[in-house]
Design an enzyme around this catalytic site. Structure first.
Site, short mmCIF file in Angstrom:
data_model
loop_
_atom_site.label_atom_id
_atom_site.label_comp_id
_atom_site.label_asym_id
_atom_site.label_seq_id
_atom_site.Cartn_x
_atom_site.Cartn_y
_atom_site.Cartn_z
N ASN A 53 44.85 -7.26 -14.81
CA ASN A 53 44.25 -8.21 -13.76
C ASN A 53 43.37 -7.47 -12.40
O ASN A 53 42.91 -7.84 -11.83
CB ASN A 53 45.02 -8.99 -13.15
CG ASN A 53 45.61 -9.98 -14.06
OD1 ASN A 53 45.02 -10.70 -15.02
ND2 ASN A 53 47.01 -10.19 -14.07
N ASP A 55 50.06 1.86 -16.62
CA ASP A 55 50.57 1.69 -15.34
C ASP A 55 50.22 3.14 -14.46
O ASP A 55 50.58 4.08 -15.22
CB ASP A 55 51.98 1.34 -15.38
CG ASP A 55 52.77 0.81 -14.31
OD1 ASP A 55 51.99 0.34 -13.53
OD2 ASP A 55 53.94 0.74 -14.15
N PHE A 71 40.10 2.40 -4.57
CA PHE A 71 41.03 1.34 -4.14
C PHE A 71 42.38 2.06 -4.15
O PHE A 71 42.38 3.30 -3.94
CB PHE A 71 41.14 0.24 -5.34
CG PHE A 71 41.59 0.62 -6.73
CD1 PHE A 71 40.94 1.37 -7.51
CD2 PHE A 71 42.86 0.50 -7.04
CE1 PHE A 71 41.42 1.93 -8.83
CE2 PHE A 71 43.21 1.06 -8.32
CZ PHE A 71 42.73 1.73 -8.91
N GLY A 72 43.28 1.13 -3.73
CA GLY A 72 44.72 1.76 -3.69
C GLY A 72 44.82 2.63 -2.53
O GLY A 72 44.39 2.65 -1.52
N TYR A 73 45.52 4.00 -3.08
CA TYR A 73 45.71 5.00 -1.99
C TYR A 73 44.43 5.93 -2.16
O TYR A 73 44.45 7.07 -1.48
CB TYR A 73 46.94 5.80 -2.69
CG TYR A 73 48.11 5.13 -2.42
CD1 TYR A 73 48.90 4.94 -1.51
CD2 TYR A 73 48.53 4.17 -3.78
CE1 TYR A 73 50.15 4.19 -1.61
CE2 TYR A 73 49.78 3.39 -3.80
CZ TYR A 73 50.23 3.28 -2.69
OH TYR A 73 51.70 2.44 -2.66
N ASP A 74 43.39 5.63 -2.43
CA ASP A 74 42.10 6.59 -2.85
C ASP A 74 41.68 7.20 -1.35
O ASP A 74 41.42 8.33 -1.38
CB ASP A 74 41.16 5.94 -3.17
CG ASP A 74 41.09 5.71 -4.70
OD1 ASP A 74 41.85 6.48 -5.44
OD2 ASP A 74 40.37 5.16 -5.40
N LYS A 127 35.00 10.85 -9.05
CA LYS A 127 36.48 10.62 -9.09
C LYS A 127 36.55 10.99 -10.61
O LYS A 127 37.87 11.47 -10.91
CB LYS A 127 36.64 9.13 -8.86
CG LYS A 127 37.96 8.76 -8.97
CD LYS A 127 38.65 7.54 -8.32
CE LYS A 127 39.95 7.26 -8.83
NZ LYS A 127 40.51 5.78 -8.24
N ARG A 187 43.36 8.55 -14.62
CA ARG A 187 43.03 7.62 -15.46
C ARG A 187 41.94 8.05 -16.65
O ARG A 187 42.17 8.06 -17.69
CB ARG A 187 42.47 6.52 -14.78
CG ARG A 187 42.15 5.18 -15.47
CD ARG A 187 42.06 4.07 -14.64
NE ARG A 187 43.20 3.50 -14.02
CZ ARG A 187 43.45 3.96 -12.53
NH1 ARG A 187 42.24 4.22 -11.94
NH2 ARG A 187 44.48 3.62 -12.01
P1 IMP Z 1 49.58 -0.47 -10.98
O1 IMP Z 1 49.34 0.40 -12.02
O2 IMP Z 1 48.39 -1.61 -11.03
O3 IMP Z 1 50.89 -0.94 -11.00
O4 IMP Z 1 49.15 0.19 -9.49
C1 IMP Z 1 49.93 0.88 -9.07
C2 IMP Z 1 49.37 1.21 -7.53
O5 IMP Z 1 48.85 2.44 -7.44
C3 IMP Z 1 48.57 0.08 -6.90
O6 IMP Z 1 48.95 -0.35 -5.75
C4 IMP Z 1 47.25 0.71 -6.78
O7 IMP Z 1 46.62 0.61 -5.64
C5 IMP Z 1 47.77 2.37 -6.77
N1 IMP Z 1 46.72 2.93 -7.78
C6 IMP Z 1 46.59 2.89 -9.17
N2 IMP Z 1 45.54 3.80 -9.67
C7 IMP Z 1 44.99 4.17 -8.48
C8 IMP Z 1 43.94 5.16 -8.37
O8 IMP Z 1 43.20 5.45 -9.36
N3 IMP Z 1 43.64 5.33 -7.05
C9 IMP Z 1 44.48 5.06 -6.06
N4 IMP Z 1 45.44 4.13 -6.07
C10 IMP Z 1 45.89 3.93 -7.32
#
Ligand code: IMP
Length: 191
Positions: free
Chosen positions: A9, A69, A149-152, A172, A178
């Site tokens: 999602n 994941d 996004f996330g920890y980028d 990236k 990924r």
């Molecule tokens: P999930 O795989 O959706 O469970 O994501 C795990 C967590 O890692 C999420 O909070 C994402 O924000 C973070 N995350 C996953 N992939 C990336 C990325 O490529 N860059 C930064 N944060 C990531």
């Protein structure tokens, strides 16, 4: 063109995977497949969670699909937040709060080494296969950049002086966990 459902999602992940695959493969997101569920991530490993997500969607669609994941693993915190990366600061899954917690926990620690790990589980004609991609780097002390996004904003991959959030998607993809996992998937799919 062959199609695969991507069991996520997270629209950021869909964008990234499409940018990696280009025209080679048609990726259908859950929303596009008309599936509106929050897939559980109940396990203690990335692999089990990725496979659970793929199995849930495969059992609904009976079609070929994959899930991934991803976790951020820090050396100084013994792999934390790891498989709990999405919910590090609580169930709200806030990127901002997750980064705040990470920076607080690393505050007085010198070892800033970390890695992103992505595990992909693909189910093709009922058969399950797993791939992994790792990107090593460091966690900086303050956010830099607005992309991604996330920890980028706090992660700098080895070989760069920019955070992922200061890079274009194409940049990236030169380093990304990924991308590495998706490349193994494309080799497997022979595309
Ligand atoms: P999930 O795989 O959706 O469970 O994501 C795990 C967590 O890692 C999420 O909070 C994402 O924000 C973070 N995350 C996953 N992939 C990336 C990325 O490529 N860059 C930064 N944060 C990531």
């Amino acid at each position: 063109m062959k199609t695969l459902i991507f069991a996520t999602n997270n629209s950021n992940k869909v964008t990234e995977v499409r940018s990696i695959l280009g025209e080679k493969f048609k990726i259908i997101s859950l929303a596009e497949a008309g599936i509106n569920i929050d897939i559980p991530e109940p396990y203690d490993t990335l692999e089990e969670n990725a496979c659970e997500k793929a199995r849930v969607i495969n059992s609904i669609t009976r079609g070929n699909c994959f899930a991934e994941d991803t976790g951020l693993e820090t050396d100084a915190l013994n792999g934390e937040p790891g498989v709990k990366s999405a919910r590090y600061a609580g169930e709200g899954r806030s990127f901002e709060k997750n980064i705040d917690k990470l920076l607080t926990r690393l505050k007085d620690l010198e070892n800033r080494k970390a890695q992103f790990k992505t595990v992909i589980c693909v189910i093709l004609n009922g058969e399950q296969t797993v791939f992994e991609g790792i990107c090593k780097g460091t966690i900086i002390k303050e956010r830099r950049g607005n992309s991604g996004f996330g920890y980028d904003p706090v992660f700098i991959p080895e070989g760069s002086d920019k955070t992922f959030a200061e890079m274009t998607l194409a940049e990236k993809n030169i380093f990304s966990h990924r991308k590495k996992a998706i490349e193994k998937l494309t080799t497997f799919l022979k595309i």
